[in-house]
Write a protein that holds these residues in place. Structure first.
Motif, PDB file in Angstrom:
ATOM      1  N   ASP A   9      12.922  -7.227  -4.599  1.00 34.76           N
ATOM      2  CA  ASP A   9      12.340  -8.535  -4.890  1.00 34.76           C
ATOM      3  C   ASP A   9      11.185  -8.761  -3.917  1.00 34.76           C
ATOM      4  O   ASP A   9      11.411  -8.875  -2.710  1.00 34.76           O
ATOM      5  CB  ASP A   9      13.437  -9.598  -4.714  1.00 34.76           C
ATOM      6  N   ILE A  10       9.944  -8.813  -4.450  1.00 35.88           N
ATOM      7  CA  ILE A  10       8.813  -8.914  -3.525  1.00 35.88           C
ATOM      8  C   ILE A  10       8.463 -10.356  -3.171  1.00 35.88           C
ATOM      9  O   ILE A  10       7.516 -10.597  -2.445  1.00 35.88           O
ATOM     10  CB  ILE A  10       7.550  -8.193  -4.064  1.00 35.88           C
ATOM     11  N   THR A  11       9.262 -11.304  -3.680  1.00 30.84           N
ATOM     12  CA  THR A  11       8.999 -12.679  -3.242  1.00 30.84           C
ATOM     13  C   THR A  11       9.634 -12.937  -1.882  1.00 30.84           C
ATOM     14  O   THR A  11       9.493 -14.016  -1.323  1.00 30.84           O
ATOM     15  CB  THR A  11       9.577 -13.689  -4.243  1.00 30.84           C
ATOM     16  N   LYS A  12      10.355 -11.938  -1.379  1.00 28.52           N
ATOM     17  CA  LYS A  12      10.947 -12.064  -0.043  1.00 28.52           C
ATOM     18  C   LYS A  12      10.463 -10.902   0.814  1.00 28.52           C
ATOM     19  O   LYS A  12      10.088  -9.855   0.278  1.00 28.52           O
ATOM     20  CB  LYS A  12      12.470 -12.024  -0.149  1.00 28.52           C
ATOM     21  N   PRO A  13      10.491 -11.078   2.131  1.00 27.83           N
ATOM     22  CA  PRO A  13      10.083  -9.964   2.986  1.00 27.83           C
ATOM     23  C   PRO A  13      11.015  -8.760   2.791  1.00 27.83           C
ATOM     24  O   PRO A  13      12.215  -8.916   2.581  1.00 27.83           O
ATOM     25  CB  PRO A  13      10.225 -10.526   4.398  1.00 27.83           C
ATOM     26  N   ILE A  14      10.427  -7.573   2.881  1.00 26.49           N
ATOM     27  CA  ILE A  14      11.190  -6.330   2.684  1.00 26.49           C
ATOM     28  C   ILE A  14      11.434  -5.697   4.044  1.00 26.49           C
ATOM     29  O   ILE A  14      10.509  -5.549   4.842  1.00 26.49           O
ATOM     30  CB  ILE A  14      10.403  -5.368   1.784  1.00 26.49           C
ATOM     31  N   ASP A  15      12.660  -5.357   4.311  1.00 28.85           N
ATOM     32  CA  ASP A  15      12.950  -4.585   5.516  1.00 28.85           C
ATOM     33  C   ASP A  15      13.858  -3.417   5.168  1.00 28.85           C
ATOM     34  O   ASP A  15      14.143  -3.162   3.997  1.00 28.85           O
ATOM     35  CB  ASP A  15      13.530  -5.484   6.629  1.00 28.85           C
ATOM     36  N   LEU A  16      14.306  -2.723   6.161  1.00 24.22           N
ATOM     37  CA  LEU A  16      15.107  -1.518   5.938  1.00 24.22           C
ATOM     38  C   LEU A  16      16.377  -1.822   5.157  1.00 24.22           C
ATOM     39  O   LEU A  16      16.826  -1.029   4.326  1.00 24.22           O
ATOM     40  CB  LEU A  16      15.451  -0.893   7.292  1.00 24.22           C
ATOM     41  N   LYS A  27       1.847  -6.838  -3.751  1.00 24.26           N
ATOM     42  CA  LYS A  27       1.534  -7.629  -2.550  1.00 24.26           C
ATOM     43  C   LYS A  27       2.856  -7.913  -1.849  1.00 24.26           C
ATOM     44  O   LYS A  27       3.663  -8.683  -2.348  1.00 24.26           O
ATOM     45  CB  LYS A  27       0.848  -8.930  -2.959  1.00 24.26           C
ATOM     46  N   ILE A  28       3.072  -7.240  -0.722  1.00 26.98           N
ATOM     47  CA  ILE A  28       4.390  -7.334  -0.084  1.00 26.98           C
ATOM     48  C   ILE A  28       4.255  -7.613   1.390  1.00 26.98           C
ATOM     49  O   ILE A  28       3.220  -7.383   2.008  1.00 26.98           O
ATOM     50  CB  ILE A  28       5.183  -6.015  -0.268  1.00 26.98           C
ATOM     51  N   ASN A  29       5.339  -8.127   1.949  1.00 28.94           N
ATOM     52  CA  ASN A  29       5.478  -8.234   3.394  1.00 28.94           C
ATOM     53  C   ASN A  29       6.582  -7.263   3.777  1.00 28.94           C
ATOM     54  O   ASN A  29       7.742  -7.503   3.525  1.00 28.94           O
ATOM     55  CB  ASN A  29       5.845  -9.668   3.771  1.00 28.94           C
ATOM     56  N   ILE A  30       6.197  -6.141   4.348  1.00 29.04           N
ATOM     57  CA  ILE A  30       7.184  -5.080   4.590  1.00 29.04           C
ATOM     58  C   ILE A  30       7.258  -4.742   6.070  1.00 29.04           C
ATOM     59  O   ILE A  30       6.256  -4.793   6.789  1.00 29.04           O
ATOM     60  CB  ILE A  30       6.862  -3.830   3.730  1.00 29.04           C
ATOM     61  N   GLU A  31       8.481  -4.448   6.480  1.00 30.98           N
ATOM     62  CA  GLU A  31       8.704  -4.021   7.857  1.00 30.98           C
ATOM     63  C   GLU A  31       9.228  -2.593   7.823  1.00 30.98           C
ATOM     64  O   GLU A  31      10.268  -2.338   7.219  1.00 30.98           O
ATOM     65  CB  GLU A  31       9.735  -4.948   8.510  1.00 30.98           C
ATOM     66  N   ALA A  68      -3.513   0.712   2.440  1.00 36.59           N
ATOM     67  CA  ALA A  68      -3.122   0.512   1.041  1.00 36.59           C
ATOM     68  C   ALA A  68      -2.380  -0.808   0.865  1.00 36.59           C
ATOM     69  O   ALA A  68      -2.533  -1.497  -0.148  1.00 36.59           O
ATOM     70  CB  ALA A  68      -2.245   1.662   0.580  1.00 36.59           C
ATOM     71  N   ILE A  69      -1.572  -1.178   1.844  1.00 40.50           N
ATOM     72  CA  ILE A  69      -0.798  -2.424   1.724  1.00 40.50           C
ATOM     73  C   ILE A  69      -1.682  -3.632   1.978  1.00 40.50           C
ATOM     74  O   ILE A  69      -1.616  -4.631   1.255  1.00 40.50           O
ATOM     75  CB  ILE A  69       0.404  -2.369   2.679  1.00 40.50           C
ATOM     76  N   GLU A  70      -2.557  -3.526   2.976  1.00 40.22           N
ATOM     77  CA  GLU A  70      -3.399  -4.685   3.306  1.00 40.22           C
ATOM     78  C   GLU A  70      -4.502  -4.904   2.285  1.00 40.22           C
ATOM     79  O   GLU A  70      -4.962  -6.026   2.108  1.00 40.22           O
ATOM     80  CB  GLU A  70      -3.979  -4.494   4.713  1.00 40.22           C
ATOM     81  N   ARG A  71      -4.900  -3.842   1.592  1.00 40.98           N
ATOM     82  CA  ARG A  71      -5.912  -3.971   0.535  1.00 40.98           C
ATOM     83  C   ARG A  71      -5.408  -4.895  -0.576  1.00 40.98           C
ATOM     84  O   ARG A  71      -6.165  -5.639  -1.178  1.00 40.98           O
ATOM     85  CB  ARG A  71      -6.201  -2.574  -0.026  1.00 40.98           C
ATOM     86  N   ASN A  72      -4.107  -4.863  -0.824  1.00 38.56           N
ATOM     87  CA  ASN A  72      -3.523  -5.705  -1.880  1.00 38.56           C
ATOM     88  C   ASN A  72      -3.121  -7.084  -1.374  1.00 38.56           C
ATOM     89  O   ASN A  72      -2.408  -7.802  -2.058  1.00 38.56           O
ATOM     90  CB  ASN A  72      -2.299  -5.007  -2.471  1.00 38.56           C
ATOM     91  N   GLY A  73      -3.515  -7.429  -0.150  1.00 34.70           N
ATOM     92  CA  GLY A  73      -3.161  -8.742   0.384  1.00 34.70           C
ATOM     93  C   GLY A  73      -1.783  -8.784   1.004  1.00 34.70           C
ATOM     94  O   GLY A  73      -1.231  -9.862   1.224  1.00 34.70           O
TER      95      GLY A  73
END
Lengths: 282, 293
Positions: free
Chosen positions: B108-115, B148-152, B163-168
């Motif tokens: 679910d990319i509406t939430k931050p992604i972690d391990l 467009k994700i917030n990933i750790e 690649a990640i920052e290009r998509n915001g």
């Protein structure tokens, strides 16, 4: 369980959702009312949907009036005879404990006396009659008691065993579907005649989704040794093969499809298929 | 097995005798005998014929020089894999697979992604007992990456970050010690133990530099420097950096874990009671002081 499955199916992309839609079986009430007008059930991308007649048990004569669609992944899967065989062997072995036992030299109940003097007899030297060389003596490399043959078949071999056996039974005309298990009488002769007239059996296994079976069929089958009743949670490969004919109720079909489709598509299949450990939870 | 079973196979079965317990058979060769038979169970020549030199010969192992110091041991060599078993491993996950997981709604990319989220998909797993210290997000499929994700993550290359920052999106590299990793990859198992969530340990000496570098988007780096590095990277790779401030998902994109925090939204010292569905927080000042970041 159904909610869980439908949630997972909803989570899949559109194209895949269409291809594994759950069977929406007609309920008992609307089988009669909509048997002609009802449009055929659509199983997404599947072209090989299996079908079967829904018959009845309340008359000796077969009054099949409806057709039920069966999911091809459960009732039309590839018949893996080897997996069926492995299931049967596993079901025999996992509960089998071998009690065969032989005695080692120390355990043999016999005198500890030297059978004859060491020298002067012209005979071979021996110190005890318990030796494996003697009749009534111990046994070398013999079986020792309490040997368990328990092992677990990998999870998906058990799942595929069920789907393969159901598919084989359906294609060989040994699987019949009935509305319910309601009989007009508790006379064993009635069900015997019914089975004879429909060329079932002679041995028949009736499966319903609950374990509280209707009174009449319970009393009737209590008298017949070669027919039996079983709830869906008891469904297993060995019993399905042991009985020549398998009779499922519509509710049982629905539950079997639901349970097996969940197992076939669950996302944590690696977890389900992990190596079995003796202290394993669920 | 599959839903696309060849109908001929099924039709063949129609004309065959009923399959029952008595006529089942396993595949040929399915059961392998892996023991050498002894005595009457095949213990005879073991493939070496009858007597003679061939039955008795015993070849020396390759390189053995009948007692001389062998050639392969005569000279010192560089041990390329020396201490490889003690080094931290980061099993790779490609941007391609990540995009696939997102497309298939495993993430679910509406939430931050972690391990924790990655391991819960069931498609990626790490084993801390094998010196795995987290995920290495590699740039395979960077051109196709669109989410467009917030990933750790625990390790990321420059092109992955681009690649990640290009998509915001936002990417952070952060370190988890072994104990925290075990907790993070299977949170349910940890919560069932009924223990307080521990503090995350700081990185070891040889990892401090990586995780405090803004170029690596380290979690110990200065946020000001990170935003500068974001700009620098966009110049280098030639894309226009989307403005996070104007994004509707601004709150999600800027959410980050504290450097002592293991889970999003759960602080060290809290106890999660799964049975009663309550969170127990420490009130003792000494405990609060201990768990303070």
């Amino acid at each position: 369980m159904l909610n869980c499955l439908s949630r997972q199916i909803r989570a899949l992309p559109f194209t895949f959702t269409a291809s594994c839609r759950l069977s929406t079986l007609p309920t008992l009430e609307n089988i009669e009312s909509t048997e002609i007008e009802e449009p055929p059930l659509i199983y997404g991308g599947y072209t090989n949907v299996r079908q079967a007649w829904v018959s009845n048990l309340d008359t000796t004569k077969d009054n099949s009036s409806a057709i039920i669609d069966l999911h091809p992944q459960v009732f039309g899967s590839r018949p893996r005879i080897d997996i069926i065989h492995e299931n049967v062997v596993w079901q025999r072995k996992y509960r089998y404990v071998s009690y065969a036992n032989t005695k080692v030299t120390a355990e043999v109940c016999m005198s500890g006396k030297k059978p004859w003097p060491q020298k002067g007899q012209g005979r071979a030297r021996h110190g005890t009659r318990r030796s494996p060389l003697f009749k009534g003596g111990s046994v070398i490399h013999g079986p020792r008691s309490h040997k368990t043959h328990f092992y677990m078949l990998p999870f998906y071999k058990r799942v595929y065993g069920l789907t393969s056996t159901l598919s084989v039974k359906l294609i060989q005309d040994d699987l019949h579907i009935v509305k319910n298990l309601d009989l007009p009488s508790d006379d064993p002769e009635y069900i015997k005649n019914l089975v004879d007239s429909r060329l079932w059996g002679p041995s028949v296994l009736f499966i319903d989704d609950t374990d509280t079976m209707p009174r009449n069929i319970s009393l009737a089958l209590n008298e017949i040794k070669h027919m039996n009743l079983m709830p869906v949670y008891g469904l297993n490969v060995y019993s399905m093969l042991k009985y020549e004919t398998l009779v499922l109720t519509v509710a049982a079909v629905k539950k079997i499809q639901e349970r097996l489709l969940y197992q076939l598509h669950r996302p944590d299949c690696n977890y389900a298929n992990r190596k079995f450990q003796l202290n394993q939870q669920n | 097995m599959t839903s696309f079973t060849n109908k001929n196979i099924l039709n063949l079965l129609r004309n065959l005798p009923r399959i029952s317990i008595s006529n089942l058979k396993n595949n040929d060769g399915a059961v392998k005998k892996n023991q050498r038979g002894r005595a009457q169970h095949g213990g005879d020549k073991h493939g070496h014929g009858n007597k003679g030199s061939k039955a008795r010969q015993n070849f020396m192992r390759p390189g053995y020089e009948t007692g001389n110091n062998p050639f392969y041991m005569r000279f010192p060599r560089e041990q390329y894999y020396k201490d490889h078993h003690t080094k931290r491993q980061y099993p790779p996950l490609s941007l391609n697979s990540l995009q696939k997981m997102i497309d298939l709604n495993r993430i679910d990319i509406t939430k931050p992604i972690d391990l924790s989220v990655l391991c819960n998909t069931g498609l990626y797993s790490i084993k801390p007992e094998d010196k795995h210290f987290g995920v290495n997000l590699i740039d395979e499929g960077a051109d196709m990456f669109k989410a467009k994700i917030n990933i750790e993550v625990q390790w990321a290359s420059e092109s992955t970050i681009a690649a990640i920052e290009r998509n915001g999106g936002v990417i952070t590299t952060s370190f988890f010690d072994v104990n925290s990793l075990y907790i993070l990859i299977n949170p349910k198992k940890f919560f069932q133990r009924g223990e307080a969530i521990p503090r995350r340990m700081i990185p070891p000496e040889d990892a401090i530099l990586y995780y405090s570098s803004a170029a690596n988007r380290g979690y110990l780096a200065d946020p000001e420097k990170i935003s500068w590095e974001r700009f620098v990277l966009s110049q280098k790779y030639g894309y226009k950096l989307p403005k996070i401030e104007d994004d509707p998902d601004y709150e999600m994109l800027i959410s980050r874990k504290d450097q002592r925090q293991i889970f999003y939204g759960l602080e060290p010292g809290w106890v999660i009671n799964l049975k009663d569905k309550v969170i127990l927080k420490p009130i003792d000042p000494q405990l609060k002081e201990f768990y303070k970041s």
